[in-house]
Design an enzyme around this catalytic site. Structure first.
Site, PDB file in Angstrom:
ATOM      1  N   SER A 146      19.483 -12.718  -0.823  1.00 48.88           N
ATOM      2  CA  SER A 146      19.999 -11.156  -1.306  1.00 48.88           C
ATOM      3  C   SER A 146      20.892 -10.597  -0.380  1.00 48.88           C
ATOM      4  CB  SER A 146      18.717 -10.277  -1.155  1.00 48.88           C
ATOM      5  OG  SER A 146      17.987 -11.213  -2.301  1.00 48.88           O
ATOM      6  N   LYS A 170       4.887  -8.956  -2.933  1.00 46.84           N
ATOM      7  CA  LYS A 170       5.219  -8.165  -4.081  1.00 46.84           C
ATOM      8  C   LYS A 170       3.913  -7.538  -4.831  1.00 46.84           C
ATOM      9  CE  LYS A 170       9.148 -11.167  -5.452  1.00 46.84           C
ATOM     10  NZ  LYS A 170       9.809 -11.899  -6.552  1.00 46.84           N
ATOM     11  N   TYR A 187      15.614 -22.494  -6.850  1.00 46.57           N
ATOM     12  CA  TYR A 187      17.368 -22.632  -6.811  1.00 46.57           C
ATOM     13  C   TYR A 187      17.615 -23.418  -5.462  1.00 46.57           C
ATOM     14  CZ  TYR A 187      17.092 -18.532  -3.972  1.00 46.57           C
ATOM     15  OH  TYR A 187      16.836 -17.777  -2.982  1.00 46.57           O
ATOM     16  N   ASP A 225      12.562  -8.438 -11.494  1.00 48.15           N
ATOM     17  CA  ASP A 225      12.485 -10.148 -11.534  1.00 48.15           C
ATOM     18  C   ASP A 225      12.516 -10.371 -13.083  1.00 48.15           C
ATOM     19  OD1 ASP A 225      12.596 -10.653  -8.840  1.00 48.15           O
ATOM     20  OD2 ASP A 225      10.382 -10.682  -8.532  1.00 48.15           O
ATOM     21  N   MET A 248      12.862 -21.384 -11.597  1.00 44.25           N
ATOM     22  CA  MET A 248      13.008 -20.106 -10.867  1.00 44.25           C
ATOM     23  C   MET A 248      13.652 -20.746  -9.352  1.00 44.25           C
ATOM     24  SD  MET A 248      10.190 -17.309 -11.631  1.00 44.25           S
ATOM     25  CE  MET A 248      10.016 -16.675 -13.141  1.00 44.25           C
ATOM     26  N   ALA A 289       1.274 -19.073 -11.558  1.00 50.40           N
ATOM     27  CA  ALA A 289       0.482 -17.847 -11.845  1.00 50.40           C
ATOM     28  C   ALA A 289       0.434 -16.934 -10.570  1.00 50.40           C
ATOM     29  CB  ALA A 289      -0.952 -18.347 -12.454  1.00 50.40           C
ATOM     30  N   ARG A 349      -6.644 -18.685 -12.299  1.00 49.58           N
ATOM     31  CA  ARG A 349      -5.631 -17.643 -11.856  1.00 49.58           C
ATOM     32  C   ARG A 349      -4.615 -17.334 -13.041  1.00 49.58           C
ATOM     33  NH1 ARG A 349      -1.422 -18.785  -6.882  1.00 49.58           N
ATOM     34  NH2 ARG A 349      -1.150 -16.378  -6.313  1.00 49.58           N
TER      35      ARG A 349
HETATM   36  P1  ATR Z   1       4.770 -17.394  -5.732  1.00 47.93           P
HETATM   37  O1  ATR Z   1       4.817 -15.880  -5.066  1.00 47.93           O
HETATM   38  O2  ATR Z   1       6.317 -18.038  -5.191  1.00 47.93           O
HETATM   39  O3  ATR Z   1       4.660 -17.563  -6.916  1.00 47.93           O
HETATM   40  P2  ATR Z   1       2.305 -18.251  -4.973  1.00 47.93           P
HETATM   41  O4  ATR Z   1       1.606 -16.869  -5.269  1.00 47.93           O
HETATM   42  O5  ATR Z   1       1.798 -18.932  -3.736  1.00 47.93           O
HETATM   43  O6  ATR Z   1       3.736 -18.069  -4.659  1.00 47.93           O
HETATM   44  O7  ATR Z   1       2.122 -19.338  -6.234  1.00 47.93           O
HETATM   45  C1  ATR Z   1       2.471 -20.326  -6.177  1.00 47.93           C
HETATM   46  C2  ATR Z   1       2.408 -21.078  -7.502  1.00 47.93           C
HETATM   47  O8  ATR Z   1       2.954 -22.350  -7.542  1.00 47.93           O
HETATM   48  C3  ATR Z   1       0.925 -21.106  -8.070  1.00 47.93           C
HETATM   49  O9  ATR Z   1       0.984 -20.880  -9.465  1.00 47.93           O
HETATM   50  C4  ATR Z   1       0.452 -22.381  -7.454  1.00 47.93           C
HETATM   51  O10 ATR Z   1      -0.464 -22.999  -8.331  1.00 47.93           O
HETATM   52  P3  ATR Z   1      -2.235 -22.426  -7.730  1.00 47.93           P
HETATM   53  O11 ATR Z   1      -2.219 -21.001  -8.148  1.00 47.93           O
HETATM   54  O12 ATR Z   1      -3.002 -23.342  -8.701  1.00 47.93           O
HETATM   55  O13 ATR Z   1      -2.078 -22.349  -6.165  1.00 47.93           O
HETATM   56  C5  ATR Z   1       1.849 -23.371  -7.583  1.00 47.93           C
HETATM   57  N1  ATR Z   1       1.712 -24.578  -6.916  1.00 47.93           N
HETATM   58  C6  ATR Z   1       1.969 -24.706  -5.613  1.00 47.93           C
HETATM   59  N2  ATR Z   1       1.777 -25.896  -5.229  1.00 47.93           N
HETATM   60  C7  ATR Z   1       1.613 -26.658  -6.478  1.00 47.93           C
HETATM   61  C8  ATR Z   1       1.127 -28.218  -6.588  1.00 47.93           C
HETATM   62  N3  ATR Z   1       0.971 -28.919  -5.576  1.00 47.93           N
HETATM   63  N4  ATR Z   1       0.939 -28.266  -7.923  1.00 47.93           N
HETATM   64  C9  ATR Z   1       0.666 -27.717  -8.747  1.00 47.93           C
HETATM   65  N5  ATR Z   1       0.972 -26.288  -8.660  1.00 47.93           N
HETATM   66  C10 ATR Z   1       1.380 -25.805  -7.474  1.00 47.93           C
END
Ligand code: ATR
Length: 284
Positions: free
Chosen positions: A22, A71, A225, A108, A223, A135, A163
């Protein structure tokens, strides 16, 4: 760049924030517009966001973008929030008017839609169901924006199904939540799939979905990048889908933020995408 007592200040708050692009985007726009302003990364401690945002009341700093993991807290702290931020339960933009209030918005979601319209011209969000993988914070604005854009169904698929169901409840409308086991049925009539998980960051494996279940005309967006073409997007392209990258979304969400900070649209004569690609170490 010279800084004076009159210099307007805005920034991005996150933890970590070091690798945020940013500042590259906003400072390039500031320079091109000839503004006396600066955009600063603020590395806020994990438990320090409330103190940080409260201290900015009154507008000495014009506003901040908000990134991981603040956020949701940003929305909770605000006195006034835009409709999309309320629906998403998350804000990526806070501004600090002189009356001392904190105003929250979510750019976003619109940024994601603008990126899709740019890189997949003719995409119509009202034409077919949409699928969001993930999620977390990144999925929130996407789900809310797609509902507001008139998607006939927004299906949130997440490793932790509860979630996804919880996020669907927050966003409301034609939204539903599932675990990954249900992803093939969710894809069968979809027009858009968005990766909003953190999977694929740094070149790792992306979400493991069956592209064979997705109609060939569907658009696929990531999302993530870093790298610009993730393994998820490469697999989608190999399966014949049009693809949209996360860098375009980052740039598109920045534009309304710039306008909120400085009262004018960003100049259109500076190629911020190339600057970001340089910062990422990718030849534009
Ligand atoms: P962000 O704000 O970037 O969305 P977050 O709130 O930590 O960060 O969410 C990360 C997302 O990636 C979640 O949907 C997470 O799934 P869970 O809710 O089950 O934790 C998903 N995610 C992260 N690592 C993962 C993995 N190894 N396999 C599947 N989903 C994953």
């Amino acid at each position: 760049m010279s800084v004076s007592g009159a210099t307007l200040v805005a920034g991005v708050a996150g933890c970590p924030v070091t690798h945020s692009l940013s500042p590259v985007i906003h400072n390039a726009w500031i320079a091109a517009a000839g503004l006396d302003a600066v955009y600063v990364p603020f590395n806020v401690p994990q438990d320090g966001f409330a103190a940080f945002a409260t201290a900015l009341r009154g507008g000495v700093i014009k506003g901040v973008n908000v990134t991981i993991p603040f956020k949701e807290t940003a929305l909770e702290l605000s006195d006034l929030a835009g409709q999309l931020a309320e629906k998403a339960g998350a804000a990526n933009l806070l501004t600090f008017p002189a009356d001392g209030s904190i105003v929250a918005r979510n750019t976003d979601g619109p940024g994601m839609l603008d990126a899709i319209f740019e890189q997949a011209p003719g995409y119509d969000p009202t034409a077919a169901p949409t699928v969001i993988l993930g999620a977390g914070g990144a999925a929130r604005g996407a789900a809310a924006a797609l509902v507001m854009a008139g998607s006939p169904a927004v299906r949130i698929i997440n490793r932790t199904a509860e979630r996804a169901v919880g996020l669907a409840r927050t966003v409301g409308g034609a939204t539903s939540g599932f675990g990954f086991g249900d992803h093939r049925a969710a894809l069968a009539d979809a027009g858009l799939v968005v990766n909003a998980t953190s999977l694929g960051l740094g070149g790792g494996a992306g979400p493991d979905i069956d592209f064979g279940s997705l109609p060939p005309a569907a658009v696929v967006m990531d999302m993530v990048y870093k790298p610009l073409e993730t393994r998820f997007l490469a697999a989608a392209r190999a399966a014949g889908h049009r693809t949209v990258d996360g860098l375009e979304m980052l740039i598109r969400q920045a534009a309304p933020s710039f306008e909120a900070f400085f009262g004018q649209a960003p100049p259109d004569d500076v190629d911020v995408r190339s600057l970001c690609l340089q910062a990422l170490g990718v030849a534009p």
